[in-house]
Design an enzyme around this catalytic site. Structure first.
Site, mmCIF file in Angstrom:
data_model
loop_
_atom_site.group_PDB
_atom_site.id
_atom_site.type_symbol
_atom_site.label_atom_id
_atom_site.label_comp_id
_atom_site.label_asym_id
_atom_site.label_seq_id
_atom_site.Cartn_x
_atom_site.Cartn_y
_atom_site.Cartn_z
ATOM 1 N N ASP A 67 0.804 -1.310 0.009
ATOM 2 C CA ASP A 67 -0.004 -0.201 -0.015
ATOM 3 C C ASP A 67 0.941 1.128 -0.035
ATOM 4 O O ASP A 67 2.181 1.334 0.439
ATOM 5 C CB ASP A 67 -1.019 -0.003 1.246
ATOM 6 C CG ASP A 67 -0.212 -0.606 2.423
ATOM 7 O OD1 ASP A 67 0.922 -0.256 2.580
ATOM 8 O OD2 ASP A 67 -1.085 -0.819 3.470
ATOM 9 N N ASN A 136 -7.612 -2.658 14.176
ATOM 10 C CA ASN A 136 -9.247 -2.971 14.056
ATOM 11 C C ASN A 136 -9.118 -4.108 12.910
ATOM 12 O O ASN A 136 -10.103 -4.253 12.267
ATOM 13 C CB ASN A 136 -9.765 -1.595 13.228
ATOM 14 C CG ASN A 136 -9.064 -1.373 11.923
ATOM 15 O OD1 ASN A 136 -8.289 -1.959 11.575
ATOM 16 N ND2 ASN A 136 -9.577 -0.150 11.411
ATOM 17 N N GLU A 143 -9.801 -1.864 5.290
ATOM 18 C CA GLU A 143 -10.620 -1.542 6.276
ATOM 19 C C GLU A 143 -11.624 -2.598 6.775
ATOM 20 O O GLU A 143 -12.201 -3.109 5.730
ATOM 21 C CB GLU A 143 -10.939 -0.078 6.503
ATOM 22 C CG GLU A 143 -9.658 0.886 6.379
ATOM 23 C CD GLU A 143 -8.886 0.903 7.657
ATOM 24 O OE1 GLU A 143 -8.870 -0.123 8.490
ATOM 25 O OE2 GLU A 143 -8.327 1.981 7.574
HETATM 26 C C1 F6R Z 1 1.275 -1.310 6.337
HETATM 27 C C2 F6R Z 1 0.243 -2.170 6.250
HETATM 28 C C3 F6R Z 1 -0.808 -1.972 7.737
HETATM 29 C C4 F6R Z 1 0.086 -2.145 8.950
HETATM 30 C C5 F6R Z 1 -0.710 -2.236 10.017
HETATM 31 C C6 F6R Z 1 -0.015 -2.290 11.414
HETATM 32 O O1 F6R Z 1 1.832 -1.516 4.926
HETATM 33 O O2 F6R Z 1 -0.279 -2.524 5.244
HETATM 34 O O3 F6R Z 1 -1.792 -2.915 7.320
HETATM 35 O O4 F6R Z 1 0.639 -3.433 8.635
HETATM 36 O O5 F6R Z 1 -1.385 -1.012 10.140
HETATM 37 O O6 F6R Z 1 0.863 -1.312 11.429
HETATM 38 P P1 F6R Z 1 1.951 -1.418 12.576
HETATM 39 O O7 F6R Z 1 2.897 -2.550 12.188
HETATM 40 O O8 F6R Z 1 2.598 -0.127 12.820
HETATM 41 O O9 F6R Z 1 1.344 -1.726 13.780
#
Ligand code: F6R
Length: 248
Positions: A67, A136, A143
């Site tokens: 992403d 979440n 999402e």
């Molecule tokens: C990032 C991504 C997100 C993160 C998720 C957890 O490329 O795709 O889904 O993996 O938000 O983020 P952290 O590891 O910072 O808690």
């Protein structure tokens, strides 16, 4: 489905990098799907260590990131392209031409999402996808409520994700509200998936993803449908799991 509970983030790095390195050694021009965020940092540190000690070669590796924020240029210090350079690409013998991150500045976003899918197809699909998980339950920026069959698309971020990510920006209003993300269907097409999670903040979503029902309201629960998924979870993120999972 394999779930490995590890002691701490150091062991999370070692175990997840070990799984990925073993796969990478099986195939030249390996296609690695990558994630940003804090969770995979210990994994990337271990991949860098393996590369520096000549135990792992990236010269023919091809990467696709999950992403990117819409509106952030690759040079912005919060863009995911910048993150990948800082956390991995600048420290291993990868050819940057073989690294791909969705284009957050694309004029025609829909066309650029289609092109991203085509580029993955052209190299035979992702061999192994690295994932983190949002508090979440999101994977990539899929999402809650995203179709489990979704492909690469632009999406709005939820309040919960904007709040989670605000810590990386000077002001909350600077956090982008839109992103381009591989879809859940795209992620499920990878040959193998390794999800890493750590910290007590992740205990709920980890339990819901692994032991809850498969539902679009917990996007990571879709991984239960994947035949070769491994969750590497630190003990403090595994406190709400009830089944007798493997411990490293
Ligand atoms: C990032 C991504 C997100 C993160 C998720 C957890 O490329 O795709 O889904 O993996 O938000 O983020 P952290 O590891 O910072 O808690």
């Amino acid at each position: 489905m394999r779930v490995i509970i590890v002691k701490d983030t150091k062991q999370l790095g070692k175990v997840s990098a070990g799984l990925i390195a073993a796969e990478m050694k099986k195939k030249p021009a390996f296609v690695l799907g990558l994630a940003t965020g804090t969770s995979p940092i210990p994994l990337y540190q271990e991949l860098i260590r393996l590369n520096k000690s000549k135990a792992l070669d990236f010269s023919t590796t091809i990467t696709f990131n999950l992403d990117e924020y819409v509106g952030l240029a690759p040079t912005h210090d919060q863009s995911y392209r910048y993150f990948m350079n800082q956390q991995l690409f600048d420290y291993v013998n990868i050819n940057k031409k073989n690294t791909h991150v969705p284009d957050g500045m694309a004029k025609d976003v829909e066309a650029s999402c289609e092109k991203y899918e085509d580029m993955m197809d052209d190299v035979g699909g992702v061999d192994c996808q690295v994932l983190g998980i949002g508090s979440n339950g999101h994977i990539g920026f899929n999402e809650p409520g995203t179709s489990l069959a979704s492909r690469t698309h632009m999406t709005g971020l939820t309040e919960s994700t904007i709040n989670d990510n605000a810590r990386f920006f000077n002001r909350r209003q600077d956090v982008p509200t839109k992103a381009i993300t591989m879809g859940i269907g795209t992620i499920l097409d990878a040959d193998r998936v390794v999800l890493v999670a750590n910290g007590p903040r992740k205990a709920d979503c980890v339990a819901r993803a692994i032991e809850g029902p498969i539902t679009a309201t917990v996007p990571a629960s879709a991984l239960q449908l994947h035949p070769r998924v491994t969750f590497v979870v630190t003990a403090d993120a595994a406190t709400k799991l009830t089944l007798n999972w493997e411990r490293a």
